[in-house]
Design a protein around this motif. Structure first.
Motif, PDB file in Angstrom:
ATOM      1  N   GLY A   2       0.800  -1.205   0.000  1.00  0.00           N
ATOM      2  CA  GLY A   2       0.000   0.000   0.000  1.00  0.00           C
ATOM      3  C   GLY A   2       0.840   1.264   0.000  1.00  0.00           C
ATOM      4  O   GLY A   2       2.068   1.210  -0.061  1.00  0.00           O
ATOM      5  N   ARG A   4       1.677   5.032   1.945  1.00  0.00           N
ATOM      6  CA  ARG A   4       1.628   5.589   3.294  1.00  0.00           C
ATOM      7  C   ARG A   4       0.602   6.731   3.344  1.00  0.00           C
ATOM      8  O   ARG A   4       0.630   7.660   2.508  1.00  0.00           O
ATOM      9  CB  ARG A   4       3.009   6.100   3.689  1.00  0.00           C
ATOM     10  N   ALA A   5      -0.310   6.641   4.296  1.00  0.00           N
ATOM     11  CA  ALA A   5      -1.406   7.604   4.416  1.00  0.00           C
ATOM     12  C   ALA A   5      -0.889   9.019   4.623  1.00  0.00           C
ATOM     13  O   ALA A   5       0.177   9.241   5.219  1.00  0.00           O
ATOM     14  CB  ALA A   5      -2.306   7.220   5.582  1.00  0.00           C
ATOM     15  N   TRP A  10      -0.066   9.107  -1.471  1.00  0.00           N
ATOM     16  CA  TRP A  10      -1.404   8.628  -1.038  1.00  0.00           C
ATOM     17  C   TRP A  10      -2.496   9.479  -1.690  1.00  0.00           C
ATOM     18  O   TRP A  10      -3.513   8.952  -2.155  1.00  0.00           O
ATOM     19  CB  TRP A  10      -1.467   8.719   0.490  1.00  0.00           C
ATOM     20  N   TYR A  14      -5.370   8.190  -4.143  1.00  0.00           N
ATOM     21  CA  TYR A  14      -6.774   8.493  -3.832  1.00  0.00           C
ATOM     22  C   TYR A  14      -7.449   9.102  -5.071  1.00  0.00           C
ATOM     23  O   TYR A  14      -8.546   8.685  -5.480  1.00  0.00           O
ATOM     24  CB  TYR A  14      -6.808   9.453  -2.628  1.00  0.00           C
ATOM     25  N   LYS A  88      -8.682   7.859  10.501  1.00  0.00           N
ATOM     26  CA  LYS A  88      -8.336   6.452  10.233  1.00  0.00           C
ATOM     27  C   LYS A  88      -9.588   5.570  10.369  1.00  0.00           C
ATOM     28  O   LYS A  88      -9.844   4.686   9.538  1.00  0.00           O
ATOM     29  CB  LYS A  88      -7.246   6.003  11.211  1.00  0.00           C
ATOM     30  N   ALA A  91     -11.702   6.155   7.252  1.00  0.00           N
ATOM     31  CA  ALA A  91     -11.136   5.502   6.068  1.00  0.00           C
ATOM     32  C   ALA A  91     -11.355   3.991   6.115  1.00  0.00           C
ATOM     33  O   ALA A  91     -11.585   3.352   5.091  1.00  0.00           O
ATOM     34  CB  ALA A  91      -9.649   5.816   5.968  1.00  0.00           C
ATOM     35  N   ARG A  92     -11.303   3.450   7.322  1.00  0.00           N
ATOM     36  CA  ARG A  92     -11.479   1.995   7.467  1.00  0.00           C
ATOM     37  C   ARG A  92     -12.949   1.594   7.595  1.00  0.00           C
ATOM     38  O   ARG A  92     -13.259   0.446   7.870  1.00  0.00           O
ATOM     39  CB  ARG A  92     -10.733   1.530   8.718  1.00  0.00           C
ATOM     40  N   GLU A 133      -5.163   0.145  -0.814  1.00  0.00           N
ATOM     41  CA  GLU A 133      -4.420  -0.278   0.370  1.00  0.00           C
ATOM     42  C   GLU A 133      -3.608   0.881   0.960  1.00  0.00           C
ATOM     43  O   GLU A 133      -2.893   1.573   0.238  1.00  0.00           O
ATOM     44  CB  GLU A 133      -3.487  -1.440   0.015  1.00  0.00           C
ATOM     45  N   THR A 134      -3.755   1.065   2.227  1.00  0.00           N
ATOM     46  CA  THR A 134      -3.106   2.187   2.909  1.00  0.00           C
ATOM     47  C   THR A 134      -2.242   1.677   4.059  1.00  0.00           C
ATOM     48  O   THR A 134      -2.634   0.767   4.790  1.00  0.00           O
ATOM     49  CB  THR A 134      -4.170   3.148   3.451  1.00  0.00           C
ATOM     50  N   TRP A 136      -0.835   2.920   7.483  1.00  0.00           N
ATOM     51  CA  TRP A 136      -1.079   3.997   8.439  1.00  0.00           C
ATOM     52  C   TRP A 136       0.173   4.260   9.280  1.00  0.00           C
ATOM     53  O   TRP A 136       0.862   3.311   9.672  1.00  0.00           O
ATOM     54  CB  TRP A 136      -2.281   3.659   9.331  1.00  0.00           C
TER      55      TRP A 136
END
Lengths: 140, 619
Positions: A2, A4-5, A10, A14, A88, A91-92, A133-134, A136
């Motif tokens: 993924g 990195r947020a 990122w 997005y 977070k 987002a999840r 995929e991120t 965090w």
């Protein structure tokens, strides 16, 4: 692997995910204006200072998507501010963004009736946030 | 005397015209607080239950609470209680506006109306002096006309009045305060009509005290800050309760076409709070002492549904006269709302009854001849306006609908009842339990029938409020599951029901932190309850009213959802989902302490200090 947020990489991912979504263009056809996401610092979780993210949306198209400074963020039509942990959760899909707003876990500056009228667009954009995929910062 | 209270109640015997004061012991006030909880206790103690709701023997109670008149946000409320004409069980309907605080200033915590006047009368309460006055000249006027006439001498007087619907004993008749605020549900206006009481006028200058003025001032600052920081408050101010139309259409909350369609974004766009704001809003209006100002003042300038500037519709009305009827014209909703206000009709029950008629008209169960030549095709608001008048005056087909959808379905027969969404005789408000299963349980267990205002489930299940400091709950619940909902509903009932005994607006219950409300309550009353004790008061409140209903024959067999709500929708936020009634009820009964008959268990009644009720239930 993924991305990195809360980094430019990122933001690019997005933006690409929104552009690739088959439904977005139609759902967001009435939306005009930029949105800034402000992530409040949480050093213990890898966010030493406030992060400002600027996103430009216009009638189903997506424009500038950048990590920015405070002034640019505050120039956005809508400014959404919250703690890192809340972003977070959103987002999840552990916390609905509208609920977070109503419960005071997110603060918004901007035309609230406009957001309510276009709630499908808001939900779609947030839905896509969880679609790639991120990594965090507090999980690195 | 406990502070916060006026210290006396007014007993009016409309049969002999007497007005006398009475008091209630502080210990009883602390236990039952006020509002509808105290009214239920008074009813059980003083009156027989086996009466016709429209008979002189059925009392009508108009109650405030200890916080009313304090100036604390949201404390404009009063609750009208009785055995309900529409359902035959416990009936209550809370109202905002101006009447509650003014009644306190006039010297009373509440009014109990007994008997029946031989002629139309108006009750005037002016600074502690109550008199009955001839109201023959007012009889036949609508609520707006009656209110204007009663305020002609003194505009500062606050008026509670019924319209033609109440006079004609419609079991869906409402009671209006100063034109813009209504006790709509369960048909309480018919009880006033049966008593020949056209109106109540109050004015006062008295002040109720506070146990700790400084403590109150501090918590008032906290409350104002919480309102200012609340997105919910901001949304309500800008869009009114109809903000829910857009949001609810996404989640599946909004009923459409008499609960048979799950999604229609064209309807919600045209009927929404933002649309009302853009096209018809002239200003926001606030109940007494409210910094939110969620009420709408609207005007339709032209077209067939032109109106003067006046009170605008709530979300519920935009549902019942909008989405439920497949009507996308908000001006028509505003006009229908005005007519219901003037005639004194509950907009939820009236719109739901008309939705039933439209469905039966489409199916051919009702013919044009049977509906007085009206074309009741879905969305035909040109036929709805005269039908509202017919309902209020019990003219022709209007008489069939005048007691609400359940009574109408019984009269029409066939499979009409399958098309009615109600619990215990009360039509459901505009929140679909197929998208929010907890609301389904709340409908089944609400003591006045299907209701969203006897608890805080709407706020907690839909995420408008989260109170983990008060009870174990999550920030975000999935609507379309029945798992983990029984405890949420139970706790949300115990807290939310207090809105109607403290007499504080449910929106402020959602907006303010529970500890802020408790602190204000304690600063005003000096009772110094803990949060656990406050929740226990909520449990007592719920159980008392459940016992009232049990004594009237309500049992577990009545805790059901109607067939339509157990039929899944094909589209929308609740698509494919129906509440798991067996799971919800089995878990809830265990937590609530109900036995298999649906009666509160003996030990639960003792625990809550309700031994007299226990003796009656287990006689």
């Amino acid at each position: 692997m993924g991305v990195r947020a809360l980094t430019q990489e990122w933001m690019d991912a997005y933006k690409a995910a929104i552009q690739a979504d088959p439904e977005y263009k139609d759902i967001a056809k009435n939306w005009e204006g930029s949105v800034a996401l402000v992530v409040l610092p949480d050093p213990a979780k890898g966010i030493p200072e406030t992060v400002y993210l600027f996103q430009d949306y216009w009638h189903g198209d997506v424009g500038e998507f950048v990590v920015c400074d405070k002034d640019k963020a505050e120039s956005a039509k809508f400014v959404m501010t919250g703690e890192y942990a809340r972003w977070k959760q959103i987002a999840r899909k552990e916390l609905d963004a509208t609920k977070a707003l109503l419960q005071g876990k997110l603060k918004m500056k901007g035309d609230l009736p406009y957001v309510v009228r276009n709630i499908k667009t808001v939900n779609k954009v947030i839905d896509i946030l969880g679609a790639f995929e991120t990594i965090w910062p507090d999980e690195v | 005397m406990a502070t916060g209270y006026a210290g006396k109640f007014l007993l009016v015997n409309l049969t002999d015209g007497s007005c006398t004061d009475f008091t209630i012991a502080d210990s009883e006030l602390q236990k039952y607080i006020g509002g509808s909880c105290l009214a239920a206790k008074m009813y059980l103690d003083r009156y027989p239950l086996d009466t016709d709701p429209l008979s002189p023997e059925n009392p009508l109670m108009i109650m405030t609470g200890p916080m009313v008149g304090s100036g604390f946000p949201g404390t404009s409320r009063f609750t009208i209680c009785t055995k309900a004409p529409q359902t035959g069980i416990w009936g209550e309907s809370a109202c905002g506006g101006t009447f509650g605080p003014e009644l306190k200033r006039a010297g009373y915590d509440g009014i109990v109306l007994e008997g029946q006047s031989p002629e139309p009368v108006c009750l005037a309460i002016l600074d502690g002096q109550a008199t009955l006055e001839d109201a023959s000249a007012l009889w036949g006027t609508d609520i707006y006309e009656a209110t204007d006439l009663l305020k002609a001498e003194d505009k500062s007087r606050k008026v509670l009045a019924i319209g033609p619907a109440g006079e004609n004993l419609s079991r869906i008749a409402a009671i209006g305060n100063d034109k813009g605020h209504f006790s709509g549900r369960t048909g309480l206006g018919a009880v006033m009509g049966a008593k020949k009481l056209k109106a109540i006028v109050v004015k006062g200058t008295l002040k109720t005290g506070k146990a700790d003025e400084n403590r109150y001032k501090e918590v008032l600052k906290t409350a104002i800050a919480e309102v200012k920081g609340s997105a919910l408050a901001e949304g309500l101010h800008m869009m009114g309760s109809d903000a829910n139309m857009d949001l609810g259409m996404v989640t599946g909350d909004v009923p459409i076409k008499n609960w048979t369609v799950g999604e229609d974004f064209d309807l919600s766009f045209n009927l929404s709070g933002p649309t009302m704001r853009e096209k018809y809003l002239t200003k926001a209006h606030a109940c007494a002492n409210c910094p939110v100002a969620c009420k709408r003042v609207v005007k339709v300038d032209d077209g067939p549904y032109r109106t003067d500037e006046g009170p605008g519709p709530e979300y519920e009305t935009c549902g019942t006269f909008g989405t439920m009827l497949m009507n996308s014209d908000l001006a028509a909703v505003i006009k229908a709302n005005e007519l219901c206000n003037r005639y004194g009709l509950d907009t939820i029950s009236c719109g739901s009854a008309i939705a039933l008629a439209m469905e039966l008209f489409e199916k051919g169960t009702l013919t044009t001849d049977q509906v007085d030549g009206l074309d009741l095709t879905w969305g035909n608001m040109g036929a709805v306006m005269p039908l509202i008048r017919k309902i209020a005056y019990r003219e022709g087909f209007g008489d069939i609908l005048a007691d609400g959808a359940v009574h109408a379905a019984r009269k029409i027969g066939g499979d009409a009842m399958d098309c009615v969404v109600h619990v215990k005789g009360l039509e459901a408000p505009m929140h679909d339990p197929r998208a929010f299963h907890g609301m389904g349980l709340a409908y089944m267990m609400s003591n006045r029938g299907a209701c969203h205002l006897q608890h805080a489930v709407l706020a907690t299940e839909q995420g408008m409020a989260s109170w983990p400091q008060l009870f174990d709950m999550k920030d975000d619940y999935t609507g379309t599951t029945s798992v983990d909902k029984a405890a949420l509903v139970y706790n949300s009932e115990n807290y939310g029901i207090l809105g109607n005994s403290l007499a504080i607006c449910h929106y402020l219950v959602d907006i303010l932190k529970p500890e802020t409300i408790l602190e204000a309550f304690n600063a005003i009353t000096g009772f110094n309850l803990t949060s656990d004790e406050l929740l226990e008061a909520g449990m007592r409140d719920w159980t008392l009213k459940r016992g009232f209903n049990n004594l009237l024959g309500i049992t577990a067999k009545d805790d059901v959802l109607p067939k339509r709500l157990l039929t899944a929708l094909k589209e929308g936020g609740g698509a494919g989902s129906v509440p798991d009634v067996a799971l919800l009820l089995s878990e809830y009964y265990a937590i609530r302490g109900l036995d298999e008959r649906g009666f509160p268990r003996k030990e639960k009644l003792t625990e809550l200090g309700l031994d007299e009720l226990k003796d009656r239930l287990y006689r």
